[in-house]
Scaffold this active site. Structure first.
Site, PDB file in Angstrom:
ATOM      1  N   TYR A  82      17.544  -3.905 -12.206  1.00  0.00           N
ATOM      2  CA  TYR A  82      17.080  -5.092 -11.504  1.00  0.00           C
ATOM      3  C   TYR A  82      15.584  -5.320 -11.744  1.00  0.00           C
ATOM      4  O   TYR A  82      14.725  -4.685 -11.119  1.00  0.00           O
ATOM      5  CB  TYR A  82      17.344  -4.981 -10.007  1.00  0.00           C
ATOM      6  CG  TYR A  82      18.792  -4.752  -9.638  1.00  0.00           C
ATOM      7  CD1 TYR A  82      19.833  -5.124 -10.495  1.00  0.00           C
ATOM      8  CD2 TYR A  82      19.137  -4.161  -8.430  1.00  0.00           C
ATOM      9  CE1 TYR A  82      21.160  -4.909 -10.148  1.00  0.00           C
ATOM     10  CE2 TYR A  82      20.459  -3.954  -8.073  1.00  0.00           C
ATOM     11  CZ  TYR A  82      21.472  -4.327  -8.942  1.00  0.00           C
ATOM     12  OH  TYR A  82      22.782  -4.109  -8.599  1.00  0.00           O
ATOM     13  N   HIS A 141      26.215   3.144 -12.905  1.00  0.00           N
ATOM     14  CA  HIS A 141      26.111   1.689 -12.930  1.00  0.00           C
ATOM     15  C   HIS A 141      26.911   1.122 -14.103  1.00  0.00           C
ATOM     16  O   HIS A 141      26.587   1.383 -15.258  1.00  0.00           O
ATOM     17  CB  HIS A 141      24.642   1.269 -13.063  1.00  0.00           C
ATOM     18  CG  HIS A 141      24.368  -0.136 -12.647  1.00  0.00           C
ATOM     19  ND1 HIS A 141      23.110  -0.704 -12.697  1.00  0.00           N
ATOM     20  CD2 HIS A 141      25.189  -1.101 -12.149  1.00  0.00           C
ATOM     21  CE1 HIS A 141      23.179  -1.947 -12.262  1.00  0.00           C
ATOM     22  NE2 HIS A 141      24.427  -2.208 -11.929  1.00  0.00           N
TER      23      HIS A 141
END
Length: 307
Positions: A43, A127
């Site tokens: 992010y 992830h």
């Protein structure tokens, strides 16, 4: 049932935000009682982790939990330009390198601890393990288990939009939790077929994320141009969302309220994780979470073939 804050927006998801605006999002969440925060190196090329760490630095450590992710290492690059191709309005100072190896996982956690300013991670997730499932499950997960034994991380698991790979993780490994993004929502429920029953049987906590399906369910009345996945919502899904919204209105509630409440009804789901573009959106989401739709809504949607 807990409400968590998804922190992709702290990394300038889709648009730039100042440090002050990012801090206001976290402050609003805290004021609303939110104590679970989810981030990732992905992010904003680490920006989300840095901003979240700064915003939590003066909070009592025992009162909040942070989850972050492994699988993408951030490697410095001299290429220049921006990161908008990956969805973040930041300078492209680093590039992402997939790495679910033992060394890669340990390095990722160490770097996340540094960016967050913490001495431990409460929840560490693989992830998007579907991009290299063999390495993720055979090497990445055992590496997280080692870190859990060492006390550097608490709960371990994976976060993904791929319900199948999460199912394999639950069935073949021993995760504490999984985060399923966009696959158990008011609009679509593929995770209900295999993943959620497996989690319920194994006692694996499910974190429901992406419950607005990238934005399609985020407004009271769906409209053309709202996003779904990485583009505009296709006409059939837009029409389905609109029909669901009409039924919601008939029960005195809204599409976003139902979208938040739906995954929370499943016994395996322990938290709903919502992102927010600004502090006002945080407060709206928290208010909707606290006032779920009437129970009669759900059978009405089922009768109409909408759920």
């Amino acid at each position: 049932m807990r409400l968590g804050l998804g922190c992709a927006q702290l990394g300038n998801l889709y648009q730039a935000r100042t440090d002050e605006q990012a801090r206001a999002i976290v402050d609003a969440a805290w004021a609303c009682g939110v104590r679970d925060f989810d981030t990732a190196p992905h992010y904003g090329l680490g920006l989300s982790e840095r901003r979240l760490g700064a915003a939590l630095a003066d909070r009592p450590r025992a009162e909040f939990t942070v989850s972050t992710k492994v699988g993408r290492l951030l490697v410095p690059t001299g290429e220049g330009g921006d990161d908008l191709a990956d969805g973040f309005a930041v300078a492209r100072t680093h590039r992402r390198v997939w790495d679910f190896s033992r060394d890669g996982v340990r390095r990722s956690i160490e770097e996340s601890l540094d960016r967050l300013g913490l001495d431990r991670i409460d929840t560490a997730l693989l992830h998007d393990p579907e991009f290299d499932p063999e390495t993720a499950l055979r090497h990445g997960f055992p590496a997280l288990a080692e870190l859990r034994e060492e006390g550097l991380v608490g709960a371990i698991g994976a976060g993904s939009k791929d319900a199948l790979v999460l199912s394999k993780l639950v069935e073949e490994c021993t995760p504490d939790t999984v985060m399923v993004a966009g696959r158990y929502t008011l609009l679509e429920q593929p995770a209900a077929r295999r993943l959620l029953p497996a989690c319920a049987e194994a006692g694996v906590a499910v974190l429901a994320a992406g419950v607005f399906n990238s934005g399609l369910l985020a407004e009271d009345v769906p409209r053309a141009g709202l996003p779904y996945e990485y583009g505009a919502a296709p006409p059939d899904l837009l029409a389905r969302a609109f029909r669901i919204a009409e039924v919601c209105a008939g029960f005195g509630t809204t599409l976003p309220a139902a979208a938040i409440a739906f995954p929370a009804r499943h016994p395996a789901v322990t938290a709903v994780v919502l992102g927010a573009d600004d502090a006002a959106q945080v407060r709206r989401n928290a208010a909707l979470f606290a006032a779920p739709p009437p129970d009669a809504l759900w059978p009405a949607l089922e009768e109409r073939g909408l759920l």
